[in-house]
Design a protein around this motif. Structure first.
Motif, PDB file in Angstrom:
ATOM      1  N   GLY A   1       0.838  -1.189   0.000  1.00  0.00           N
ATOM      2  CA  GLY A   1       0.000   0.000   0.000  1.00  0.00           C
ATOM      3  C   GLY A   1       0.868   1.232   0.000  1.00  0.00           C
ATOM      4  N   GLU A   2       0.344   2.299   0.574  1.00  0.00           N
ATOM      5  CA  GLU A   2       1.067   3.560   0.624  1.00  0.00           C
ATOM      6  C   GLU A   2       0.980   4.153   2.027  1.00  0.00           C
ATOM      7  OE1 GLU A   2       0.119   5.183  -3.890  1.00  0.00           O
ATOM      8  OE2 GLU A   2      -1.046   5.966  -2.203  1.00  0.00           O
ATOM      9  N   ARG A   3       2.009   4.894   2.370  1.00  0.00           N
ATOM     10  CA  ARG A   3       2.010   5.700   3.589  1.00  0.00           C
ATOM     11  C   ARG A   3       2.256   7.147   3.178  1.00  0.00           C
ATOM     12  NH1 ARG A   3       1.538   3.585   8.606  1.00  0.00           N
ATOM     13  NH2 ARG A   3       1.835   1.357   8.778  1.00  0.00           N
ATOM     14  N   VAL A   4       1.846   8.054   4.049  1.00  0.00           N
ATOM     15  CA  VAL A   4       2.012   9.477   3.805  1.00  0.00           C
ATOM     16  C   VAL A   4       2.293  10.151   5.142  1.00  0.00           C
ATOM     17  CG1 VAL A   4      -0.474   9.954   3.981  1.00  0.00           C
ATOM     18  CG2 VAL A   4       0.987  11.499   2.657  1.00  0.00           C
ATOM     19  N   ARG A   5       3.141  11.175   5.134  1.00  0.00           N
ATOM     20  CA  ARG A   5       3.407  11.938   6.356  1.00  0.00           C
ATOM     21  C   ARG A   5       2.191  12.808   6.630  1.00  0.00           C
ATOM     22  NH1 ARG A   5       6.366  11.168  10.749  1.00  0.00           N
ATOM     23  NH2 ARG A   5       7.353  13.044  11.531  1.00  0.00           N
ATOM     24  N   SER A   6       1.676  12.739   7.839  1.00  0.00           N
ATOM     25  CA  SER A   6       0.459  13.459   8.215  1.00  0.00           C
ATOM     26  C   SER A   6       0.648  14.113   9.572  1.00  0.00           C
ATOM     27  CB  SER A   6      -0.730  12.500   8.298  1.00  0.00           C
ATOM     28  OG  SER A   6      -0.959  11.875   7.069  1.00  0.00           O
ATOM     29  N   ALA A   7      -0.209  15.081   9.846  1.00  0.00           N
ATOM     30  CA  ALA A   7      -0.227  15.729  11.159  1.00  0.00           C
ATOM     31  C   ALA A   7      -1.647  15.710  11.700  1.00  0.00           C
ATOM     32  CB  ALA A   7       0.286  17.153  11.065  1.00  0.00           C
ATOM     33  N   LEU A   8      -1.754  15.387  12.971  1.00  0.00           N
ATOM     34  CA  LEU A   8      -3.022  15.396  13.690  1.00  0.00           C
ATOM     35  C   LEU A   8      -2.877  16.437  14.779  1.00  0.00           C
ATOM     36  CD1 LEU A   8      -5.796  14.021  14.335  1.00  0.00           C
ATOM     37  CD2 LEU A   8      -4.506  12.515  15.877  1.00  0.00           C
ATOM     38  N   GLN A   9      -3.827  17.383  14.839  1.00  0.00           N
ATOM     39  CA  GLN A   9      -3.739  18.408  15.873  1.00  0.00           C
ATOM     40  C   GLN A   9      -5.071  18.567  16.605  1.00  0.00           C
ATOM     41  OE1 GLN A   9      -3.030  22.768  15.134  1.00  0.00           O
ATOM     42  NE2 GLN A   9      -1.195  22.254  16.320  1.00  0.00           N
ATOM     43  N   PHE A  10      -4.967  18.575  17.935  1.00  0.00           N
ATOM     44  CA  PHE A  10      -6.106  18.808  18.809  1.00  0.00           C
ATOM     45  C   PHE A  10      -5.997  20.230  19.342  1.00  0.00           C
ATOM     46  CE2 PHE A  10      -5.317  14.309  18.904  1.00  0.00           C
ATOM     47  CZ  PHE A  10      -6.575  13.742  18.890  1.00  0.00           C
ATOM     48  N   GLY A  11      -7.098  20.984  19.285  1.00  0.00           N
ATOM     49  CA  GLY A  11      -7.150  22.322  19.871  1.00  0.00           C
ATOM     50  C   GLY A  11      -7.974  22.295  21.138  1.00  0.00           C
ATOM     51  N   ASP A  12      -7.932  23.389  21.880  1.00  0.00           N
ATOM     52  CA  ASP A  12      -8.690  23.530  23.133  1.00  0.00           C
ATOM     53  C   ASP A  12      -8.362  22.424  24.135  1.00  0.00           C
ATOM     54  OD1 ASP A  12     -10.126  25.916  22.551  1.00  0.00           O
ATOM     55  OD2 ASP A  12     -11.381  24.751  21.185  1.00  0.00           O
ATOM     56  N   VAL A  13      -7.072  22.057  24.208  1.00  0.00           N
ATOM     57  CA  VAL A  13      -6.632  20.978  25.103  1.00  0.00           C
ATOM     58  C   VAL A  13      -6.384  21.533  26.505  1.00  0.00           C
ATOM     59  CG1 VAL A  13      -4.830  19.256  25.533  1.00  0.00           C
ATOM     60  CG2 VAL A  13      -5.630  19.687  23.193  1.00  0.00           C
ATOM     61  N   ALA A  14      -7.057  20.963  27.473  1.00  0.00           N
ATOM     62  CA  ALA A  14      -6.894  21.374  28.864  1.00  0.00           C
ATOM     63  C   ALA A  14      -5.819  20.556  29.579  1.00  0.00           C
ATOM     64  CB  ALA A  14      -8.225  21.244  29.604  1.00  0.00           C
ATOM     65  N   GLY A  15      -5.573  19.322  29.104  1.00  0.00           N
ATOM     66  CA  GLY A  15      -4.570  18.474  29.740  1.00  0.00           C
ATOM     67  C   GLY A  15      -4.336  17.200  28.960  1.00  0.00           C
ATOM     68  N   VAL A  16      -3.153  16.607  29.169  1.00  0.00           N
ATOM     69  CA  VAL A  16      -2.777  15.364  28.485  1.00  0.00           C
ATOM     70  C   VAL A  16      -2.162  14.425  29.517  1.00  0.00           C
ATOM     71  CG1 VAL A  16      -1.327  14.323  26.696  1.00  0.00           C
ATOM     72  CG2 VAL A  16      -2.325  16.580  26.315  1.00  0.00           C
TER      73      VAL A  16
END
Length: 146
Positions: free
Chosen positions: A61-76
């Motif tokens: 198959g294929e892979r691609v460089r991606s970015a996932l971003q969460f906003g309004d984060v209060a804590g991790v």
């Protein structure tokens, strides 16, 4: 078929949208060092190599460089993820959402292979996924034992 060649750009503002992102990101791989929480900006960003399930077929198959971003984060919070092992690779299995007592707040859970997970407390769901590179061929299609 031409649409499948375009970079993926998705937004999630509710649990149903997040389910679509979860499916697109299943089996994405990232280094621990590519997971960044900016407490001041209230964002969590994960750079990863996403398997392109939308193009999968036959062997490889294929892979691609991606970015996932969460906003309004209060804590991790992270469990069974060694933050000091910046080069360690993690494989994302799923993303889920549990609403909080006061809508639209809640907790997003990122589940990784091997028993690790991240709990991302958000004031509201504000999530973006974007492909950043051209795809490249990979000889292996991710698989899971039943």
């Amino acid at each position: 078929m031409a649409d499948a060649l375009k970079p993926l750009r998705l937004l999630a503002h509710d649990a149903e949208d997040l389910g679509v992102l979860s499916a697109a990101l299943q089996d994405a791989v990232a280094k621990i060092g590519d997971i960044r929480w900016d407490a001041q900006a209230r964002t969590l960003t994960i750079a990863c190599n996403r398997f392109r399930w939308e193009r999968a077929g036959g062997k490889g198959g294929e892979r691609v460089r991606s970015a996932l971003q969460f906003g309004d984060v209060a804590g991790v919070q992270a469990r069974n993820l060694r933050r000091d092992a910046k080069g360690a690779v993690v494989e994302l299995l799923s993303i889920g959402f549990e609403p909080g007592e006061e809508a639209p707040a809640g907790v997003v859970t990122l589940t990784f292979a091997g028993g690790g997970d991240m709990r991302v407390t958000v004031d509201c769901l504000d999530v973006a996924l974007a492909d950043l590179s051209d795809p490249w061929a990979t000889p292996r299609t991710p698989g899971h034992a039943d």
